[in-house]
Design an enzyme around this catalytic site. Structure first.
Site, short mmCIF file in Angstrom:
data_model
loop_
_atom_site.label_atom_id
_atom_site.label_comp_id
_atom_site.label_asym_id
_atom_site.label_seq_id
_atom_site.Cartn_x
_atom_site.Cartn_y
_atom_site.Cartn_z
N ARG A 1 0.74 -1.17 0.06
CA ARG A 1 0.02 -0.03 0.06
C ARG A 1 0.86 1.22 -0.02
NH1 ARG A 1 -5.23 -1.78 3.74
NH2 ARG A 1 -6.43 -2.53 2.17
N LYS B 1 -19.60 -16.73 2.52
CA LYS B 1 -20.89 -16.54 2.89
C LYS B 1 -21.71 -15.89 1.82
CE LYS B 1 -20.54 -15.41 7.67
NZ LYS B 1 -20.16 -14.45 8.75
N GLY C 1 -9.21 -7.99 -1.06
CA GLY C 1 -9.43 -8.85 -0.08
C GLY C 1 -8.87 -10.30 -0.06
N GLY D 1 -13.28 -4.16 1.32
CA GLY D 1 -14.90 -3.74 1.59
C GLY D 1 -15.12 -3.03 0.62
#
Ligand code: PGA
Length: 646
Positions: free
Chosen positions: A37, A201, A354, A377
């Site tokens: 980053r 999920k 992610g 996210g």
């Protein structure tokens, strides 16, 4: 597509530039374990340094939750950055982030210097987006740049609040790249467009699945979430992960895919294990026949072949979520095979942050992908079709909001005066241009009544000739002489009741510019047109004709009001997303006619049943620059509408 002011568009020489970076890097014992980053932030920092800016960097790190945690200080980042930039990055050690040390450090800067502030989350206000910290941050700088895509789905002081208090805001190269790649992949994909979704999920991907089903040609579902789909189709899934509450939803999504003609691929075979352990016993079984006591941990070989073949057909592939328990070497084959399939595909490949980004990098395919998002996210919310607050705040800054009342055929001159007196104090503090468009006969008294206030007066219509035998009409010169500054043109009520056409709208627009009046040019579709799915086509046509012969400099000053006819006066306000979709398309149309600068400058209002309750949501959309308000402009509620941001 969003219009952005980028670091290429701003002159920073001698100016203090506050740059929100994403320096949320992993640390172990005070040392940075992965500097991806930090490296990703270098192009923007270098550009600002080269441009002679005084570069003040800020970021959050970890979750100190509003307290000073020395182990989460950004000091190690300043050190690493100094090495990477090859120049000193002074660390402004300051527990208050913007306190005396930070101020002193920023005051002492020379052109081209770089300093780094302390972790913004040491301040409790940061995550609550509270004004005082936003103002303190803004006070440190002349220009603000947001390059922190990873935080863009949050509305915090350092990425959203601060933009309210700075005169200029722009996005950095990293942010721009993310918006372009993710945005283009989803909105303008080369087809076939395939999405590969995995992860454990269904519940965390509901909106993503729903949104992508509107856009993709092929939807591939693997990972833990696939078992809920398999169970929904009547399969036995043994001890595999399942979300019982989402079985109905899974069924609906399968139906939706059918209805939309989207090819949906689910695993047909599965690697199952007898316990959650890399060393567990494992075997391959048909996906719908997982025995009791066994759980699915990866996609099987037949599925790998089918998924890979589908990916190789695609011209755009977006991937989010692993295919199995890739952290365990024995169950990583499915995820590795997908990474390989994407790497080999002759397609634009976008990895949505992610776990899938980690997997791709870990497996050595990082440099084979078109784009790997730095935001987990944030990229997920982007794929859900949401507007990210951090992106919106930094991109629509250049345009001041404009909120206009359209009084229509209401209020005699004396009533007009009473209404103005009532509204004056309510609109006084507005951080937006406030315009009252009033009946022609009210213009003269209204202009004198608003002298010395922040209210501007506009007309609701005018004719396109200078003067002559046009009984009952009002000329442009009459409006300017009376003191009107704006004029609504082509309202759907005029089009509907008084036979205005796109051609007369165009003539009026040209005349308005000739006389220095700012036209508020209305467009919008009927309910039937919306139901036929031709909204955007229709509105583009209206805009194209309205702007014939208008030059770019004039167009930059114009206001467009997008008013869906079915929403006007009906109380049926368009949703934020519906309104944004069309306003964004209008901006794109202006870009097609003129250029990016014109598109970035023109202001686009939404109109149709706007109220104090709906204004904030609508006006927060990146392409909506205010509203044209009918019914509510005659009431106290108008005060709330113009103060939507308070
Ligand atoms: P409305 O009117 O706000 O009453 O729906 C909007 C307009 O016609 O400009």
């Amino acid at each position: 597509m969003l219009n952005k002011v980028s670091v290429d568009d701003i002159d920073v020489r001698g100016k203090k530039v506050l740059v929100r970076c994403d320096f949320n890097v992993p640390l172990a014992d005070g040392a940075i374990t992965d500097d991806t980053r930090i490296v990703a932030s270098l192009p923007t920092i270098n550009k600002l340094v080269e441009g002679g800016g005084r570069v003040i960097l800020c970021s959050h790190l970890g979750k100190p939750k509003g307290t000073v945690k020395p182990e989460l200080s950004l000091k190690p980042v300043a050190e690493r950055l100094s090495e990477l930039l090859g120049k000193e990055v002074r660390f402004a050690a300051d527990p208050e982030v913007t306190g005396p040390n930070a101020k002193a450090a920023s005051e002492a800067m020379q052109d081209g210097d770089v300093i780094l502030l302390e972790n913004t989350r040491f301040r409790k206000e940061e995550e609550k987006n509270e004004d005082n910290f936003s103002q303190e941050l803004a006070a440190l700088c002349d220009v603000y740049v947001n390059d922190a895509f990873g935080t863009a789905h949050r509305a915090h002081c350092s990425n959203v609040g601060v933009t309210k208090y700075v005169p200029t805001a722009a996005v950095g190269y990293l942010m721009q790249r993310e918006i372009e790649f993710l945005g283009n992949a989803v909105d303008n994909p080369a087809r076939p467009f395939a999405a590969v979704l995995g992860g454990s999920k269904v519940s965390s991907k509901i909106s993503v699945i729903n949104n992508l089903l509107e856009k993709v040609d092929i939807l591939i579902i693997g990972g833990g979430m696939a078992y809920t789909f398999i169970k929904a189709q009547g399969g036995s899934i043994g001890n595999s992960l399942v979300e019982e509450d989402y079985i109905e939803y899974a069924k609906e999504m399968v139906e939706k895919a059918k209805a939309k003609g989207v090819k949906m691929l689910l695993p047909t075979d599965t690697v199952v294990a007898d316990r959650f352990d890399n060393e567990a016993n494992s075997k391959v079984v048909p996906s719908g026949e997982i025995p009791e006591g066994w759980m699915g941990v990866d996609i099987g070989p037949e599925t790998i072949a089918a998924f890979s073949a589908a990916v190789s057909e695609a011209k755009t592939v977006v991937w989010n979520g692993p295919m199995g328990v890739f952290e365990m070497e024995n169950f990583a084959a499915g995820t590795r095979a997908m990474a390989e399939a994407l790497a080999n595909a002759d397609a634009v490949t976008v990895i949505g942050g992610g776990d899938s980004a980690a997997a791709v990098n870990q497996m050595g395919y990082g440099d084979k992908m078109t784009h790997i998002s730095t935001g987990g996210g944030a990229s997920l919310e982007f794929l859900e079709g949401k507007v990210l607050p951090g992106v919106a705040a930094a991109t629509d800054k250049g345009r001041r909001k404009i909120i206009a009342g359209n009084w229509k055929m209401n209020k005699t001159p004396s009533e007009a005066l009473a209404l103005i007196e009532m509204l004056k104090p309510l609109v006084a503090g507005a951080d937006a241009d406030v315009v009252f468009c009033v009946p022609a006969i009210d213009i003269i008294p209204a202009v004198s009544a608003v002298k010395g206030t922040n209210i501007h007066i506009g007309a609701e219509n005018m004719y396109f000739e200078e003067s002559g035998a046009y009984t009952g009409e009002i000329s442009p010169a009459m409006l300017t002489d009376a003191g009107a500054e704006y004029v609504i043109i082509g309202h759907s009520e005029r089009r509907g009741y008084f036979a205005e056409t796109d051609e007369t709208v165009n003539k009026k627009v040209l005349k308005a510019f000739e006389h220095g009046l700012i036209p508020i040019i209305c467009c919008g579709e009927s309910l039937t047109q919306r139901e036929q799915g031709i909204t955007i086509e229709w509105v583009r046509q209206q805009i194209k004709i309205a702007f014939l012969g208008v030059n770019a400099d004039q167009a930059k000053t114009a206001v467009i009001a997008y008013e869906p006819i079915w929403a006007i006066g009906t109380g049926k306000v368009a949703t934020d997303e519906q309104a944004e979709e069309v306003c964004c398309a209008i901006r794109k149309c202006i870009e097609d006619i003129y250029d990016t600068d014109t598109a970035a400058a023109i202001r686009i209002q939404y109109g149709g049943s706007v109220t104090g309750a709906s204004a904030a949501g609508l006006f927060a959309m990146p392409d909506i620059d205010g509203g044209l308000v009918g019914g509510a402009s005659l009431k106290e509620d108008f005060g709330k509408i113009v103060n939507y941001d308070k």
